[in-house]
Design an enzyme around this catalytic site. Structure first.
Site, short mmCIF file in Angstrom:
data_model
loop_
_atom_site.label_atom_id
_atom_site.label_comp_id
_atom_site.label_asym_id
_atom_site.label_seq_id
_atom_site.Cartn_x
_atom_site.Cartn_y
_atom_site.Cartn_z
N HIS A 40 32.42 25.64 26.65
CA HIS A 40 33.82 25.53 27.07
C HIS A 40 33.98 25.82 28.56
CE1 HIS A 40 35.65 24.76 23.14
NE2 HIS A 40 34.68 25.51 22.66
N ASP A 42 32.74 23.32 30.81
CA ASP A 42 32.71 22.03 31.54
C ASP A 42 34.09 21.59 32.00
OD1 ASP A 42 33.43 21.25 28.94
OD2 ASP A 42 32.01 19.57 28.83
N ALA A 133 28.91 17.86 13.78
CA ALA A 133 28.11 19.08 13.66
C ALA A 133 27.97 19.77 15.01
CB ALA A 133 26.73 18.75 13.09
N SER A 137 27.20 13.57 18.46
CA SER A 137 26.93 12.21 17.97
C SER A 137 27.84 11.20 18.68
CB SER A 137 27.11 12.13 16.46
OG SER A 137 28.40 12.55 16.10
N GLU A 186 36.02 8.43 25.61
CA GLU A 186 36.32 9.37 24.52
C GLU A 186 37.73 9.97 24.70
OE1 GLU A 186 33.17 11.61 23.02
OE2 GLU A 186 34.46 12.99 21.92
N ASP A 198 28.46 16.45 27.39
CA ASP A 198 27.69 15.77 26.34
C ASP A 198 27.16 14.42 26.81
OD1 ASP A 198 28.65 17.96 25.06
OD2 ASP A 198 30.11 16.88 23.84
N TYR A 248 40.70 22.75 20.37
CA TYR A 248 40.02 22.45 21.64
C TYR A 248 41.06 22.17 22.73
CZ TYR A 248 36.60 20.22 24.76
OH TYR A 248 35.79 19.90 25.84
C1 GLA Z 1 32.49 19.60 23.07
C2 GLA Z 1 32.94 18.79 24.28
C3 GLA Z 1 32.22 19.24 25.54
C4 GLA Z 1 32.30 20.75 25.73
C5 GLA Z 1 31.94 21.48 24.44
C6 GLA Z 1 32.18 22.97 24.52
O1 GLA Z 1 31.14 19.33 22.80
O2 GLA Z 1 32.68 17.42 24.07
O3 GLA Z 1 32.74 18.56 26.65
O4 GLA Z 1 33.58 21.14 26.19
O5 GLA Z 1 32.67 20.99 23.32
O6 GLA Z 1 31.33 23.52 25.44
#
Ligand code: GLA
Length: 416
Positions: A40, A42, A133, A137, A186, A198, A248
């Site tokens: 959390h 990024d 998960a 993905s 996304e 990611d 989130y």
């Molecule tokens: C998800 C989001 C990422 C990041 C993580 C938490 O995977 O896609 O951008 O914020 O949560 O670190």
């Protein structure tokens, strides 16, 4: 897209042939990821330290002579067809939207500039990155589809091809620009306000290296892991991340609110990335209690990532592990994105001799933990986690020992 054995490239080509009556021109594989530390952070323009794992999303594809996209998701037994003439955000099927978003943005942001137009594409999709998960993905799907759409135009980005082919045109597209495009797909087409971690690691993963990424400057270093007798073990709670997207977005808003308030005393800050621990302590009392907890976690986590990378480089793996444990504590108590099952898994792991560090990984509210375990303790680790987690939660966990692999690649078929 579900857990299982990776499909061989032959089988993937056969599945393509069965549906489209000719072999594919290329196949693309994009990995999922596990984040070692920096959760959390990024979207707060901070630091992250993920690795690409040996679980992949695969697409076999070929260009079409029309402007249509024909897709088959093998694991879901679902098809999706759309026209490139008018890409609409229809959400049926949901997975198709990731590809629609990527196609739309590639056309607008990349191809238009170099006088190219997207070709139609036929493709089959499969994979073994577990869905929902916390192993990304969806980022793997976005990244794989970006390389596939470019492939259907006969285009390739530097360092993403396994084999070369003189008919393919190499285009200048910095990987972080493509990662940002996939992130935007996304955000805008799947409605998830995710950060850039990611997609970056799915593109920039390197075998036996972790990616130290500065999510503000987008500068990165691939740091050798040198783990020799240590394994990265992922444990899946098998609890789906139900609350993940609403909570989130709430966390993002809480961080932004914290920045807004702190700006009264620290006018030069634009994100929590700019707040040092020292400054935070000076002004934290000005923040409402929840905002204070959320912001403290982010400020501390950013410091932890930098310390963890230094510890790894100095071969001080115990410090690295202690920072992973501290990260979990922060995510559980201050950022409040863990859940009972993640906490149970982490506590069992941390009580086993030979476990260097354990924490939840990804957005939270279910999904996976990541553990660094000495190889001679792995058997006991597996036995105890299996037995104790199942006893305590009545859920059977999945345990993967993961190899750190390379980022996304395109493989051109020899006949194309
Ligand atoms: C998800 C989001 C990422 C990041 C993580 C938490 O995977 O896609 O951008 O914020 O949560 O670190």
């Amino acid at each position: 897209m579900k857990q299982g054995k990776p499909i061989s490239s032959n089988r993937l080509a056969q599945e393509f042939n069965k549906r489209f009556g000719h072999p594919p021109e290329f196949s693309v594989s994009a990995p999922g990821r596990v984040n070692l530390i920096g959760e959390h952070t990024d979207y707060n323009e901070g630091f992250v330290f993920p690795v690409a794992i040996d679980k992949y999303l695969h697409i076999a594809g070929s260009k079409r002579s029309d402007r249509e996209v024909h897709l088959h998701a093998l694991d879901m037994n679902e098809a999706c067809v759309f026209s490139l003439e008018a890409i609409e955000d229809t959400k049926t099927p949901l997975w198709g939207n990731y590809l629609r978003g990527v196609a739309y943005l590639l056309q607008e942001q990349v191809l238009r500039k170099i006088d190219h137009t997207l070709n139609g594409m036929s493709a089959v999709i499969t994979g073994n990155v577990p869905i929902s998960a916390g192993l990304s993905s969806s980022a793997a799907l976005e990244v794989a589809s970006a390389l596939a759409f470019l492939g259907a135009c006969g285009l390739e980005i530097a360092n993403t091809a396994i084999n070369s082919n003189s008919e393919i045109e190499l285009i200048e597209l910095p990987p972080m620009e493509l990662a940002a495009l996939c992130q935007r797909a996304e955000n805008e087409f799947a409605g998830v306000n995710c950060g850039i971690m990611d997609q970056s690691i799915s593109l920039l993963g390197k075998a036996d290296h972790a990616l130290f990424l500065d999510c503000r400057s987008l500068e990165y270093k691939q740091v050798p892991l040198n783990l020799s007798d240590i394994l990265i073990v992922i444990c899946n709670t098998n609890v789906k991340r139900e609350l993940a997207s609403s909570e989130y977005n709430k966390r993002r808003a809480e961080c932004e609110k914290g920045v807004e308030i702190l700006q009264r005393w620290l006018p030069s800050i634009t994100s929590l990335r700019d707040v040092t621990l020292e400054n935070f302590k000076k002004y934290e009392a000005e923040l409402p209690q929840i905002t204070q907890k959320r912001c403290r976690y982010v400020v501390e986590e950013n410091a932890r990532v930098q310390n963890a990378v230094s510890a790894l480089v100095a071969k001080d793996i115990d410090t690295f592990g202690a920072l992973m444990n501290a990260s979990h504590e922060g995510l559980r108590d201050a950022y409040e994105v863990s859940c009972d099952e993640l906490n149970v898994l982490t506590e069992i792991a941390q009580s086993i001799d030979g476990v260097i560090g354990a924490r939840m990984t990804g957005a939270g509210f279910g999904g996976c933990t990541v553990n660094l375990v000495y190889s001679n303790a792995v058997e006991e680790f597996q036995n105890r986690v299996m037995k104790e987690y199942t006893q305590l939660t009545s859920i059977e966990p999945h345990i993967y020992i993961c190899d750190v692999g390379d980022g996304a690649r395109i493989n051109w078929s020899s006949h194309s």
